[in-house]
Every structure is written in C-alpha cells, then in structure tokens.
Design a protein around this motif. Structure first.
Motif, PDB file in Angstrom:
ATOM      1  N   LEU A  72       0.814  -1.213   0.000  1.00 58.52           N
ATOM      2  CA  LEU A  72       0.000   0.000   0.000  1.00 58.52           C
ATOM      3  C   LEU A  72       0.855   1.274   0.000  1.00 58.52           C
ATOM      4  O   LEU A  72       0.321   2.380  -0.119  1.00 58.52           O
ATOM      5  CB  LEU A  72      -0.918   0.012   1.228  1.00 58.52           C
ATOM      6  CG  LEU A  72      -2.061  -1.011   1.222  1.00 58.52           C
ATOM      7  CD1 LEU A  72      -2.752  -1.054   2.582  1.00 58.52           C
ATOM      8  CD2 LEU A  72      -3.071  -0.685   0.124  1.00 58.52           C
ATOM      9  N   GLY A  73       2.175   1.121   0.157  1.00 55.79           N
ATOM     10  CA  GLY A  73       3.048   2.280   0.182  1.00 55.79           C
ATOM     11  C   GLY A  73       3.071   3.010   1.495  1.00 55.79           C
ATOM     12  O   GLY A  73       3.427   4.189   1.563  1.00 55.79           O
ATOM     13  N   TRP A  74       2.695   2.310   2.577  1.00 58.32           N
ATOM     14  CA  TRP A  74       2.645   2.934   3.897  1.00 58.32           C
ATOM     15  C   TRP A  74       3.965   2.813   4.660  1.00 58.32           C
ATOM     16  O   TRP A  74       4.146   3.468   5.681  1.00 58.32           O
ATOM     17  CB  TRP A  74       1.532   2.308   4.728  1.00 58.32           C
ATOM     18  CG  TRP A  74       0.150   2.593   4.226  1.00 58.32           C
ATOM     19  CD1 TRP A  74      -0.194   3.429   3.200  1.00 58.32           C
ATOM     20  CD2 TRP A  74      -1.071   2.053   4.733  1.00 58.32           C
ATOM     21  NE1 TRP A  74      -1.551   3.435   3.026  1.00 58.32           N
ATOM     22  CE2 TRP A  74      -2.119   2.597   3.957  1.00 58.32           C
ATOM     23  CE3 TRP A  74      -1.384   1.155   5.749  1.00 58.32           C
ATOM     24  CZ2 TRP A  74      -3.456   2.275   4.179  1.00 58.32           C
ATOM     25  CZ3 TRP A  74      -2.716   0.838   5.974  1.00 58.32           C
ATOM     26  CH2 TRP A  74      -3.741   1.391   5.201  1.00 58.32           C
ATOM     27  N   LEU A  75       4.858   1.943   4.206  1.00 58.57           N
ATOM     28  CA  LEU A  75       6.129   1.707   4.885  1.00 58.57           C
ATOM     29  C   LEU A  75       7.288   2.037   3.956  1.00 58.57           C
ATOM     30  O   LEU A  75       7.189   1.874   2.734  1.00 58.57           O
ATOM     31  CB  LEU A  75       6.243   0.241   5.322  1.00 58.57           C
ATOM     32  CG  LEU A  75       5.175  -0.304   6.265  1.00 58.57           C
ATOM     33  CD1 LEU A  75       5.412  -1.794   6.497  1.00 58.57           C
ATOM     34  CD2 LEU A  75       5.180   0.449   7.591  1.00 58.57           C
ATOM     35  N   ARG A  76       8.379   2.467   4.539  1.00 58.53           N
ATOM     36  CA  ARG A  76       9.584   2.703   3.755  1.00 58.53           C
ATOM     37  C   ARG A  76      10.304   1.377   3.514  1.00 58.53           C
ATOM     38  O   ARG A  76      10.475   0.590   4.438  1.00 58.53           O
ATOM     39  CB  ARG A  76      10.523   3.671   4.481  1.00 58.53           C
ATOM     40  CG  ARG A  76       9.976   5.084   4.607  1.00 58.53           C
ATOM     41  CD  ARG A  76      10.978   6.022   5.243  1.00 58.53           C
ATOM     42  NE  ARG A  76      10.436   7.360   5.400  1.00 58.53           N
ATOM     43  CZ  ARG A  76      10.466   8.310   4.461  1.00 58.53           C
ATOM     44  NH1 ARG A  76      11.050   8.047   3.300  1.00 58.53           N
ATOM     45  NH2 ARG A  76       9.954   9.499   4.691  1.00 58.53           N
ATOM     46  N   PRO A  77      10.726   1.115   2.278  1.00 60.10           N
ATOM     47  CA  PRO A  77      11.524  -0.096   2.038  1.00 60.10           C
ATOM     48  C   PRO A  77      12.843  -0.009   2.787  1.00 60.10           C
ATOM     49  O   PRO A  77      13.392   1.083   2.985  1.00 60.10           O
ATOM     50  CB  PRO A  77      11.732  -0.087   0.523  1.00 60.10           C
ATOM     51  CG  PRO A  77      11.500   1.324   0.091  1.00 60.10           C
ATOM     52  CD  PRO A  77      10.526   1.909   1.069  1.00 60.10           C
ATOM     53  N   ILE A  78      13.328  -1.152   3.235  1.00 62.32           N
ATOM     54  CA  ILE A  78      14.569  -1.205   4.014  1.00 62.32           C
ATOM     55  C   ILE A  78      15.581  -2.081   3.288  1.00 62.32           C
ATOM     56  O   ILE A  78      15.300  -3.245   2.975  1.00 62.32           O
ATOM     57  CB  ILE A  78      14.307  -1.767   5.423  1.00 62.32           C
ATOM     58  CG1 ILE A  78      13.345  -0.846   6.183  1.00 62.32           C
ATOM     59  CG2 ILE A  78      15.617  -1.911   6.194  1.00 62.32           C
ATOM     60  CD1 ILE A  78      12.938  -1.385   7.544  1.00 62.32           C
ATOM     61  N   THR A  79      16.739  -1.514   3.018  1.00 64.75           N
ATOM     62  CA  THR A  79      17.823  -2.257   2.373  1.00 64.75           C
ATOM     63  C   THR A  79      19.056  -2.133   3.253  1.00 64.75           C
ATOM     64  O   THR A  79      19.810  -1.159   3.159  1.00 64.75           O
ATOM     65  CB  THR A  79      18.113  -1.711   0.968  1.00 64.75           C
ATOM     66  OG1 THR A  79      16.906  -1.742   0.191  1.00 64.75           O
ATOM     67  CG2 THR A  79      19.173  -2.566   0.279  1.00 64.75           C
ATOM     68  N   PRO A  80      19.277  -3.101   4.147  1.00 69.61           N
ATOM     69  CA  PRO A  80      20.424  -3.017   5.063  1.00 69.61           C
ATOM     70  C   PRO A  80      21.755  -3.125   4.324  1.00 69.61           C
ATOM     71  O   PRO A  80      21.834  -3.677   3.213  1.00 69.61           O
ATOM     72  CB  PRO A  80      20.218  -4.226   5.991  1.00 69.61           C
ATOM     73  CG  PRO A  80      18.798  -4.642   5.797  1.00 69.61           C
ATOM     74  CD  PRO A  80      18.460  -4.287   4.386  1.00 69.61           C
ATOM     75  N   GLY A  81      22.800  -2.603   4.962  1.00 68.47           N
ATOM     76  CA  GLY A  81      24.134  -2.704   4.400  1.00 68.47           C
ATOM     77  C   GLY A  81      24.689  -4.117   4.498  1.00 68.47           C
ATOM     78  O   GLY A  81      24.129  -4.976   5.188  1.00 68.47           O
ATOM     79  N   PRO A  82      25.824  -4.393   3.821  1.00 71.16           N
ATOM     80  CA  PRO A  82      26.402  -5.743   3.795  1.00 71.16           C
ATOM     81  C   PRO A  82      26.709  -6.306   5.177  1.00 71.16           C
ATOM     82  O   PRO A  82      26.574  -7.511   5.405  1.00 71.16           O
ATOM     83  CB  PRO A  82      27.689  -5.547   2.983  1.00 71.16           C
ATOM     84  CG  PRO A  82      27.436  -4.330   2.158  1.00 71.16           C
ATOM     85  CD  PRO A  82      26.571  -3.438   2.986  1.00 71.16           C
ATOM     86  N   SER A  83      27.101  -5.452   6.117  1.00 59.42           N
ATOM     87  CA  SER A  83      27.475  -5.945   7.449  1.00 59.42           C
ATOM     88  C   SER A  83      26.281  -6.508   8.218  1.00 59.42           C
ATOM     89  O   SER A  83      26.454  -7.232   9.198  1.00 59.42           O
ATOM     90  CB  SER A  83      28.125  -4.826   8.270  1.00 59.42           C
ATOM     91  OG  SER A  83      27.196  -3.771   8.488  1.00 59.42           O
ATOM     92  N   TYR A  84      25.076  -6.202   7.773  1.00 57.18           N
ATOM     93  CA  TYR A  84      23.870  -6.700   8.456  1.00 57.18           C
ATOM     94  C   TYR A  84      23.678  -8.197   8.231  1.00 57.18           C
ATOM     95  O   TYR A  84      23.084  -8.884   9.055  1.00 57.18           O
ATOM     96  CB  TYR A  84      22.647  -5.933   7.962  1.00 57.18           C
ATOM     97  CG  TYR A  84      21.381  -6.305   8.684  1.00 57.18           C
ATOM     98  CD1 TYR A  84      21.113  -5.818   9.960  1.00 57.18           C
ATOM     99  CD2 TYR A  84      20.448  -7.166   8.097  1.00 57.18           C
ATOM    100  CE1 TYR A  84      19.953  -6.163  10.630  1.00 57.18           C
ATOM    101  CE2 TYR A  84      19.277  -7.511   8.767  1.00 57.18           C
ATOM    102  CZ  TYR A  84      19.039  -7.015  10.029  1.00 57.18           C
ATOM    103  OH  TYR A  84      17.887  -7.373  10.693  1.00 57.18           O
ATOM    104  N   GLU A  85      24.169  -8.709   7.110  1.00 53.29           N
ATOM    105  CA  GLU A  85      24.067 -10.132   6.767  1.00 53.29           C
ATOM    106  C   GLU A  85      22.608 -10.588   6.644  1.00 53.29           C
ATOM    107  O   GLU A  85      22.120 -11.432   7.404  1.00 53.29           O
ATOM    108  CB  GLU A  85      24.822 -11.000   7.783  1.00 53.29           C
ATOM    109  CG  GLU A  85      26.316 -10.712   7.830  1.00 53.29           C
ATOM    110  CD  GLU A  85      27.063 -11.672   8.748  1.00 53.29           C
ATOM    111  OE1 GLU A  85      26.803 -12.882   8.679  1.00 53.29           O
ATOM    112  OE2 GLU A  85      27.895 -11.187   9.545  1.00 53.29           O
ATOM    113  N   VAL A  86      21.934 -10.035   5.648  1.00 54.97           N
ATOM    114  CA  VAL A  86      20.545 -10.404   5.390  1.00 54.97           C
ATOM    115  C   VAL A  86      20.406 -11.902   5.146  1.00 54.97           C
ATOM    116  O   VAL A  86      19.411 -12.531   5.540  1.00 54.97           O
ATOM    117  CB  VAL A  86      19.995  -9.601   4.188  1.00 54.97           C
ATOM    118  CG1 VAL A  86      18.641 -10.152   3.741  1.00 54.97           C
ATOM    119  CG2 VAL A  86      19.866  -8.128   4.560  1.00 54.97           C
ATOM    120  N   ALA A  87      21.396 -12.516   4.510  1.00 54.79           N
ATOM    121  CA  ALA A  87      21.330 -13.946   4.198  1.00 54.79           C
ATOM    122  C   ALA A  87      21.297 -14.817   5.451  1.00 54.79           C
ATOM    123  O   ALA A  87      20.929 -15.994   5.378  1.00 54.79           O
ATOM    124  CB  ALA A  87      22.515 -14.343   3.320  1.00 54.79           C
TER     125      ALA A  87
END
Length: 428
Positions: A88-103
């Motif tokens: 709905l576009g109510w939240l900001r997308p979040i793209t963490p940096g490499p050190s966050y280790e999304v994987a």
C-alpha cells in the motif's frame, strides 16, 4: 543530545528523537533496557519509547500508518502487516548494508516481511507455536505425550491433570478476543481440522464442520479444564500463570520457551517439556508463523536515523549484547541461522530445536487442506482481515462468558464475515 563545544548549544547539535511504538513483551522490554548502549554509540540520536499492550499497539500503529499522522518513527509490527502495508506504500523499504548479513535471516521469516524480495521491516524476534507441558505432572499421572501430540490427546491429558483445588488448571489457552489473540490459536485449530477462512470464491467458511469441531474443542477445554476468567488471558497473562505453576499444559508461542525455564523467573524451571503444536485430522496449518519486526512509516521525517536504530536492534551484534548482559536464555530467537548454530544458545534454551523445526515447517502458502485464495496461517493476508478476525474473536469469546451455543456463535460470525467481505467487494 549530541556533545557540542561551548556554552550555547546550536540547533545543529540537538539530538534527533526517534519515537518508537512497541509491544510490552519480554524481549522488547530487554531492548528498552539495553537501548542506552545504542544511544552511547549514536549520541546524535535519542530514543523515546511508547510501550503498549498488544491489542492497543495494533490499534494505534494501524491508525497512524493509515492516516500518515507521523506520530511514530519506528513501529513494531508483524508478518501480517508488513507485506500488506508495504504494497500500500505505507512503509519505507529497508535495504540493510552488507554488514547486516541479510542472508543470515531465516528464509521464512525474511519472506514474511518482504514484497517481491524487498524488505519492509526487519525481524526482532520470530516464533511459531508449540505445546508446553509440565513433565512432573505428566509423570505423576502416568500420561505420555509424543513429540507431536493430537488435540484429542491434549484434551484427555488436560482433563486428567485439571486440579483447581490445588490451583493447577489442566490447560491454558488464549481467551482474550482479537485477530492476533484468541484467533491466532483458533485459526490453527481450524486449519488442522481441515478448515479454512475463505473458499476460492472468497466466501467465509465459518459454519463448516471443521470450524464447529475446532471451536467446540477450544471452548470445552477452557470451560472444563482451564483457569477461571480465561477470556481475559492473552500471551502475557498465560505466561505468568504457567511460570507460577498454575497450568499443566499451555499451547502458545515458541518465544515463551525463553522464559518458562529460567530459574530466577519461573517456579517450573526444569519441569517443562516442549512438543510441537497439536494436530487434528491434517498437519497442515497446525502451527503459526509470526515475527515481531521493526518498520519505518513513510510519515516519519527521520527515516535515516530510524534505519540505523532498526539495523542495530535486529543485528547479530545486538544478540551478542543480550547474551553478554542477560545470558543466552534471554536472546531474541527465531530470526537468524547463526543464533541456532550457537552452542551456548542451544544449551540455554531447551525449546530451541522444537522452535527451529516449527518455524521451518510453517508454510503460509499451503496452510489449509482445501485450496484457499489467501496466504497466511493464523490469518488471511488481506487488509480486511484485522476487522473480520477481531469481530469473530469477540463472538467466540462469548462462549467463555454466556450460555450460548457454538452454532449460534458461528452463524453470527459467518454473517459478520460475509457482510464485511461483501462491503469490501470480494462478494456480490
């Protein structure tokens, strides 16, 4: 505020205040306790906490994000809200940096907070549901339960262990009405008895045999083997009862395992066994999938600072901080592979393997025996479900308070659900 030279403090040195709305669960209380460490590392950011009971939190953040009122900079939301509000576009997308280790994030938890692989929240802790039993009481009564008990076995055990004269109740379950309260459990019971919320034509299915069987069992368990006043009990109330030795069996969130075996808090520490959530006629949808996560509403004017905080609070470094300050039994679990790979975590959390398996096997895309048009296990992933689930939860709670039949309650619930789905355009 940020450290600035001189006697007069220029406006540029004022610390940026983040207003954080969160739930009053144990792990969140620990986060508040340790958040001074974040402020020491980031003297240009100050944190203001607004801590609410689960139902009130959902009401306030839902209203704020929908109206873009801008009351909060960080919101504690869940796997239900994140993808819907993201779309709905109510939240900001979040793209963490490499050190966050999304994987390192558990796949099912990461996916539950994403839309087209874009994260809209970061998970603070994750959970499924499980069965907690008093092993000492089971042994004394000569009752054996396997690693995945049936609901019928749970019913028989609860009835035998119910001893109100000793202040021990056979079973504790969520009675407080709400889509994320009593309906979280009841929806899994409906699933495992072969039911669903809506058929492929989006028609509510609340008068089917599966719903009748699940709701009848739920009501009977609480009326005849549960504590008095169960309609007022949610997760926190049942946690307190169980840790005080008042419940023989408790079916609820796996996160409770982090607390019930802590000797400094729980009278039943060392006497608790952990089993998978009970099943009925099918294992599908028998246990839920949830994560309490941190998100940034688009109305926040402090998105950069908010993301810095969110990444810190959900990082591997924060987990290590909790382990160091509070012990491995207190770390927020259910989010990272590395947490379950830590020997000290597994040693301190007897429920770890049960929780890990439950999270891994919970499938929001295939949670019902009949084919369903929605994703979700303990909810249907449509915006209208909050209102529908809460209204149905209120109807079902009547069974714990009034001389009303299951058929009457489900008929009324069906009418409410059909009306709301028709108003929303799903039905003609």
């Amino acid at each position: 505020m940020a450290a600035c030279a001189g006697l007069l403090v220029p406006l540029t040195c004022m610390a940026e205040e983040l207003v954080i709305a969160t739930v009053n669960n144990g792990h969140m209380i620990t986060l508040q306790k340790l958040s001074g460490e974040f402020e020491r590392q980031h003297p240009d950011i100050e944190l203001k906490w607004i801590t609410l009971e689960e139902g009130k939190l959902r009401q306030q953040v839902s209203r704020d994000v929908a109206t873009k009122a801008g009351q909060f900079d960080v919101m504690t939301i869940g796997a239900y809200e994140a993808p819907i509000w993201g779309k709905l576009g109510w939240l900001r997308p979040i793209t963490p940096g490499p050190s966050y280790e999304v994987a390192d994030l558990l796949p099912s938890i990461r996916q539950s907070l994403s839309v087209n692989r874009q994260l809209y929240a970061l998970p603070f802790y994750g959970e499924s549901s499980m069965t907690m039993v008093r092993t000492d009481l089971l042994k004394a009564a000569g009752i054996r339960l396997g690693p995945t008990p049936s609901w019928e076995q749970i019913r028989n055990a609860a009835e035998r262990l119910h001893a109100p004269e000793k202040d021990v109740y056979g079973i504790c379950l969520r009675g407080k009405p709400g889509w994320g309260e009593n309906m979280a459990l009841i929806s899994t019971m409906v699933n495992t008895f072969g039911g669903q919320w809506f058929n492929m034509d989006w028609k509510p299915q609340l008068t089917t045999p599966a719903w009748h069987r699940a709701v009848s069992l739920y009501a009977d368990l609480l009326k005849y083997a549960g504590p008095p006043g169960a309609v007022a009990n949610g997760y926190n109330e049942n946690l307190a009862l169980f840790m005080a030795g008042r419940c023989a069996i408790w079916v609820d969130a796996t996160v409770a395992g982090s607390f019930v075996n802590q000797a400094d808090q729980s009278k039943v520490a060392g006497k608790v066994g952990f089993l998978q959530a009970p099943t009925g006629s099918t294992p599908k949808g028998a246990h839920w999938l949830w994560t309490w996560a941190l998100a940034i509403p688009v109305s926040s004017q402090k998105a950069a600072a908010a993301q810095v905080f969110i990444e810190w609070a959900t990082s591997k470094a924060y987990i290590q901080l909790v382990a160091k300050r509070e012990g491995w039994a207190a770390v927020p679990s259910g989010t990272r592979e590395s947490t379950y790979a830590e020997p000290a975590f597994k040693q301190a959390n007897a429920h770890a393997s049960v929780e890990r398996m439950a999270i891994a096997t919970a499938n929001p895309h295939d949670a019902t025996l009949p084919k369903s048009p929605y994703t979700g296990i303990q909810w249907a992933s449509i915006p209208e479900f909050q209102a529908i689930g809460t209204a149905v939860g209120q109807q079902i709670s009547r069974l714990l308070q009034e001389p009303v039949s299951v058929s009457e309650v489900l008929d009324k619930s069906q009418q409410i659900s059909e009306r709301k789905m028709r108003e929303a355009g799903y039905l003609r």
